[in-house]
Design a protein around this motif. Structure first.
Motif, PDB file in Angstrom:
ATOM      1  N   GLY A 309     -13.453   7.518  -4.438  1.00  0.00           N
ATOM      2  CA  GLY A 309     -13.408   8.044  -4.066  1.00  0.00           C
ATOM      3  C   GLY A 309     -13.079   9.464  -2.700  1.00  0.00           C
ATOM      4  N   TYR A 310     -12.068   8.525  -2.606  1.00  0.00           N
ATOM      5  CA  TYR A 310     -10.921   9.199  -1.939  1.00  0.00           C
ATOM      6  C   TYR A 310     -10.623  10.330  -1.666  1.00  0.00           C
ATOM      7  CZ  TYR A 310      -9.993   4.352   0.564  1.00  0.00           C
ATOM      8  OH  TYR A 310      -9.725   3.497   1.466  1.00  0.00           O
ATOM      9  N   THR A 311      -9.928  11.711  -0.566  1.00  0.00           N
ATOM     10  CA  THR A 311      -9.583  12.716  -0.920  1.00  0.00           C
ATOM     11  C   THR A 311      -8.629  12.376  -0.234  1.00  0.00           C
ATOM     12  OG1 THR A 311     -11.667  14.159  -0.274  1.00  0.00           O
ATOM     13  CG2 THR A 311      -9.838  15.299  -0.211  1.00  0.00           C
ATOM     14  N   LEU A 312      -7.484  12.391  -0.887  1.00  0.00           N
ATOM     15  CA  LEU A 312      -5.804  12.296  -0.196  1.00  0.00           C
ATOM     16  C   LEU A 312      -5.158  13.672  -0.091  1.00  0.00           C
ATOM     17  CD1 LEU A 312      -4.976   9.843  -3.054  1.00  0.00           C
ATOM     18  CD2 LEU A 312      -5.707   9.582  -0.763  1.00  0.00           C
ATOM     19  N   TYR A 313      -5.278  13.293   1.244  1.00  0.00           N
ATOM     20  CA  TYR A 313      -4.416  14.644   1.778  1.00  0.00           C
ATOM     21  C   TYR A 313      -2.806  14.429   1.862  1.00  0.00           C
ATOM     22  CZ  TYR A 313      -8.878  15.396   3.620  1.00  0.00           C
ATOM     23  OH  TYR A 313     -10.381  15.122   3.679  1.00  0.00           O
ATOM     24  N   PRO A 314      -1.653  15.673   2.104  1.00  0.00           N
ATOM     25  CA  PRO A 314      -0.239  16.050   1.676  1.00  0.00           C
ATOM     26  C   PRO A 314       0.091  14.287   2.177  1.00  0.00           C
ATOM     27  CG  PRO A 314      -1.387  18.248   1.648  1.00  0.00           C
ATOM     28  CD  PRO A 314      -2.105  17.543   1.851  1.00  0.00           C
ATOM     29  N   CYS A 315      -0.769  14.331   3.911  1.00  0.00           N
ATOM     30  CA  CYS A 315       0.629  13.214   4.813  1.00  0.00           C
ATOM     31  C   CYS A 315      -0.104  11.738   4.404  1.00  0.00           C
ATOM     32  CB  CYS A 315      -0.555  13.680   6.686  1.00  0.00           C
ATOM     33  SG  CYS A 315      -2.234  13.036   6.461  1.00  0.00           S
ATOM     34  N   ASN A 316      -0.777  11.674   3.606  1.00  0.00           N
ATOM     35  CA  ASN A 316      -0.399  10.047   2.736  1.00  0.00           C
ATOM     36  C   ASN A 316       0.352  10.572   2.033  1.00  0.00           C
ATOM     37  OD1 ASN A 316      -4.592  11.073   2.686  1.00  0.00           O
ATOM     38  ND2 ASN A 316      -3.938   9.676   3.177  1.00  0.00           N
ATOM     39  N   TYR A 317       0.061  11.063   1.312  1.00  0.00           N
ATOM     40  CA  TYR A 317       1.770  10.635  -0.099  1.00  0.00           C
ATOM     41  C   TYR A 317       3.620  10.678   1.019  1.00  0.00           C
ATOM     42  CZ  TYR A 317      -1.968  11.848  -4.084  1.00  0.00           C
ATOM     43  OH  TYR A 317      -3.165  11.752  -4.479  1.00  0.00           O
ATOM     44  N   VAL A 318       3.143  12.022   2.046  1.00  0.00           N
ATOM     45  CA  VAL A 318       4.275  12.022   2.864  1.00  0.00           C
ATOM     46  C   VAL A 318       4.722  10.088   3.400  1.00  0.00           C
ATOM     47  CG1 VAL A 318       5.128  12.511   4.873  1.00  0.00           C
ATOM     48  CG2 VAL A 318       3.760  14.595   3.417  1.00  0.00           C
ATOM     49  N   ALA A 319       3.383  10.019   3.971  1.00  0.00           N
ATOM     50  CA  ALA A 319       3.554   8.205   4.756  1.00  0.00           C
ATOM     51  C   ALA A 319       4.093   7.585   3.174  1.00  0.00           C
ATOM     52  CB  ALA A 319       2.041   7.565   4.838  1.00  0.00           C
ATOM     53  N   LEU A 320       2.968   7.443   2.495  1.00  0.00           N
ATOM     54  CA  LEU A 320       3.672   6.245   0.952  1.00  0.00           C
ATOM     55  C   LEU A 320       5.131   6.564   0.445  1.00  0.00           C
ATOM     56  CD1 LEU A 320       3.027   4.085  -1.007  1.00  0.00           C
ATOM     57  CD2 LEU A 320       2.049   5.500  -2.187  1.00  0.00           C
ATOM     58  N   ASP A 321       5.236   7.818   0.626  1.00  0.00           N
ATOM     59  CA  ASP A 321       7.333   7.655   0.746  1.00  0.00           C
ATOM     60  C   ASP A 321       7.833   7.325   1.577  1.00  0.00           C
ATOM     61  OD1 ASP A 321       6.664   8.661  -1.898  1.00  0.00           O
ATOM     62  OD2 ASP A 321       6.859  11.094  -1.895  1.00  0.00           O
ATOM     63  N   LEU A 322       7.658   8.111   2.803  1.00  0.00           N
ATOM     64  CA  LEU A 322       8.272   7.253   4.084  1.00  0.00           C
ATOM     65  C   LEU A 322       8.239   5.704   4.370  1.00  0.00           C
ATOM     66  CD1 LEU A 322       7.521   9.789   6.861  1.00  0.00           C
ATOM     67  CD2 LEU A 322       9.521   9.616   5.860  1.00  0.00           C
ATOM     68  N   LEU A 323       7.446   4.947   4.045  1.00  0.00           N
ATOM     69  CA  LEU A 323       7.381   3.677   3.519  1.00  0.00           C
ATOM     70  C   LEU A 323       7.791   3.062   2.673  1.00  0.00           C
ATOM     71  CD1 LEU A 323       5.392   1.535   5.316  1.00  0.00           C
ATOM     72  CD2 LEU A 323       3.824   1.443   4.040  1.00  0.00           C
ATOM     73  N   ASN A 324       7.926   3.143   1.255  1.00  0.00           N
ATOM     74  CA  ASN A 324       8.645   3.106   0.383  1.00  0.00           C
ATOM     75  C   ASN A 324      10.341   4.011   0.815  1.00  0.00           C
ATOM     76  OD1 ASN A 324       6.362   1.425  -0.447  1.00  0.00           O
ATOM     77  ND2 ASN A 324       5.950   3.229  -2.024  1.00  0.00           N
ATOM     78  N   GLY A 325      10.449   4.595   1.580  1.00  0.00           N
ATOM     79  CA  GLY A 325      11.634   4.961   1.768  1.00  0.00           C
ATOM     80  C   GLY A 325      12.117   5.741   0.274  1.00  0.00           C
ATOM     81  N   ASN A 326      11.524   6.189  -0.156  1.00  0.00           N
ATOM     82  CA  ASN A 326      11.621   7.399  -1.899  1.00  0.00           C
ATOM     83  C   ASN A 326      10.842   8.749  -1.748  1.00  0.00           C
ATOM     84  OD1 ASN A 326       9.350   6.822  -2.295  1.00  0.00           O
ATOM     85  ND2 ASN A 326      10.469   4.455  -3.567  1.00  0.00           N
TER      86      ASN A 326
END
Length: 381
Positions: A309-326
Motif C-alpha cells: 500500500g505504500y505510495t512512493l514519491y520521487p524522493c524515495n527512489y532518489v534516496a535508494l539510488d544515493l544509498l546504492n551509489g547508482n
C-alpha cells in the motif's frame, strides 16, 4: 452505558464532556498554552469565547468536528501538499461495520488525526478511537484533552505481570468499543515509530488484540501511511547516533514533546492513506496453523498488505539510488527531483547540532529512512 471496568483507560463518554471541558479551562498550564496562541486576549475573554464555541457539543465526535477538524485541516493546508485517502479496497457500505485500522506509524499525533478528517470527508459516520501511550500524557491537561478527543490510554513501562493485565484490559476494551459502542479503532502495528521507516508488525500487538475475543470481530484493516517528507527525519537520525555513541541514551519527556511539535508543524509534502482489504477476507486461510506459526504468518501477511500500500514519491527512489551509489531507479525521478531531495537532505542535516556530529553516518541513516519503503514494496510485490 459506561462499562466501569474500563474507567481507567477509556475516552470520555458524552455525559462527562462538559465537566472535562470546564476542568480544562481551569488548568493553569492549559491557559499558559492558550495565551501563547492568543496573547492579546485576556484570560476571561479567551475562555468565554471557548465556552461559546463549546455550546451544543455533547459527544467526543462533536468535539472533534467542531474543534479538531478545523485545526487538522489548517495543518494540512499549511504543512502538507495535500492529504489523500484511498479507500477503494474497503466495503462499499460505509455505515457497517466498524473497523480496526492497524497501520504503520509516522507521526505521534497526526496519524490518527488526518485519518479522522479523511473518514468524515469520505462519508463515514464516525472517526477512530486511538491508543496513546501514557508516557506522552505528561500533564493533566494533555490527558484530559486526548480523552475528549477519543483516545484510550496504553500503559507503558510495566512489569511483565502488569503488562499482561494491562494488555488483557486494553484488548477487552477494543472489542467492546468495536462491537458494543460501534466505534472504529486506530492502533499502530508496533510500539513506537519505526525510526528507519521499515515497517513491521509486532506479534505482541496481534496477540494483544486476540486476548479479548476473535480477531474477526474487529474487522481489521491494514492501513498504509506514506509521507513524502518526514519532518522528524533529522531527529530520528540524531537519535541513531546518540544511541550508537552511548547505548544507555534515552529520550527525555521534553524530547518527546519536541518530536510532537516538529511532527505537527514541519513540512510533510504529500501524505497518502491507503486502506488495504479487510483481513477477514483471508484470515480463514491461516486456520489450523500452530499458534506460534499462526501469529508469525499473520504478521507477514499484514506487513505485505501494508508494504503493497505504500505510495512512493520521487524522493524515495532518489534516496535508494544515493544509498546504492547508482541510478538504477532513475526512471522514477527527474534531475529536478534529485536536486530538490539533495537540497532538502542538506537542510535537514544542518539542523543536527549534537557533539561529534558524524555526517556520513547521519546521511546514511536519513537516506535509509527514505529508501526502505521502496525496498519493502518491491519485496512485497
Amino acid at each position: 452505558m459506561i462499562s466501569n471496568e474500563f474507567d481507567d483507560i477509556r475516552p470520555y463518554e458524552a455525559e462527562e464532556m462538559k465537566q472535562a471541558f470546564n476542568d480544562l479551562l481551569s488548568d493553569r498550564q492549559f491557559n499558559i498554552i492558550m495565551k501563547g496562541f492568543m496573547p492579546w486576549l485576556p484570560k476571561s475573554l479567551r475562555n468565554g469565547l471557548l465556552r461559546l464555541a463549546f455550546t451544543g457539543i455533547k459527544t467526543p465526535l462533536d468535539f472533534q468536528i467542531r474543534f479538531m477538524k478545523p485545526v487538522v485541516n489548517y495543518i494540512i493546508r499549511k504543512h502538507t501538499d495535500g492529504c489523500f485517502l484511498d479507500n477503494s479496497e474497503m466495503p462499499a457500505d460505509k455505515l457497517q461495520p466498524r473497523f480496526t485500522f492497524i497501520s504503520n506509524h509516522r507521526d505521534i499525533v497526526l496519524d490518527s488525526a488526518f485519518l479522522d478528517v479523511k473518514l468524515i470527508e469520505a462519508g463515514y459516520p464516525t472517526t477512530v478511537e486511538i491508543g496513546i501511550g501514557d508516557n506522552l500524557l505528561i500533564y493533566p491537561w494533555i490527558k484530559r484533552l486526548v480523552r475528549m478527543n477519543k483516545a484510550f490510554t496504553v500503559r507503558r513501562g510495566l512489569t511483565p505481570k502488569e503488562m499482561l493485565r494491562s494488555s488483557q484490559l486494553m484488548s477487552s476494551y477494543i472489542h467492546y468499543a468495536v462491537q458494543q459502542k460501534h466505534e472504529n479503532i486506530w492502533i499502530a502495528q508496533r510500539e513506537g515509530r519505526a525510526k528507519d521507516s521499515s515497517d513491521h508488525t509486532q506479534e505482541a500487538v496481534l496477540k494483544m488484540l486476540a486476548m479479548g475475543g476473535d480477531l474477526r470481530e474487529l474487522n481489521i484493516v491494514p492501513l498504509t501511511i506514506s509521507y513524502e517528507f518526514d519532518p522528524c527525519d533529522y531527529l530520528k537520525a540524531q537519535e541513531f547516533q546518540l544511541k550508537r555513541d552511548n547505548p544507555a541514551f534515552k529520550k527525555s519527556k521534553q524530547d518527546d514533546l519536541d518530536n510532537m511539535k516538529t511532527g505537527i508543524l514541519g513540512y510533510k509534502g504529500r501524505v497518502t492513506y491507503y486502506c488495504g482489504k479487510p483481513i477477514n477476507e483471508w484470515i480463514d486461510e491461516l486456520e489450523g496453523l500452530p499458534k506460534q506459526e499462526y501469529y508469525a504468518t499473520l504478521c507477514q501477511r499484514m506487513d505485505r498488505a501494508i508494504h503493497q500500500g505504500y505510495t512512493l514519491y520521487p524522493c524515495n527512489y532518489v534516496a535508494l539510488d544515493l544509498l546504492n551509489g547508482n541510478t538504477a531507479e532513475a526512471s522514477h525521478y527527474s534531475d529536478a527531483d534529485r536536486q530538490r531531495f539533495e537540497q532538502y537532505l542538506a537542510k535537514q542535516m544542518a539542523k543536527i547540532t549534537i557533539p561529534n556530529k558524524d555526517e556520513a553516518f547521519l546521511r546514511e541513516k536519513m537516506l535509509t529512512m527514505y529508501a526502505n519503503p521502496v525496498k519493502n514494496k518491491i519485496a512485497a510485490q
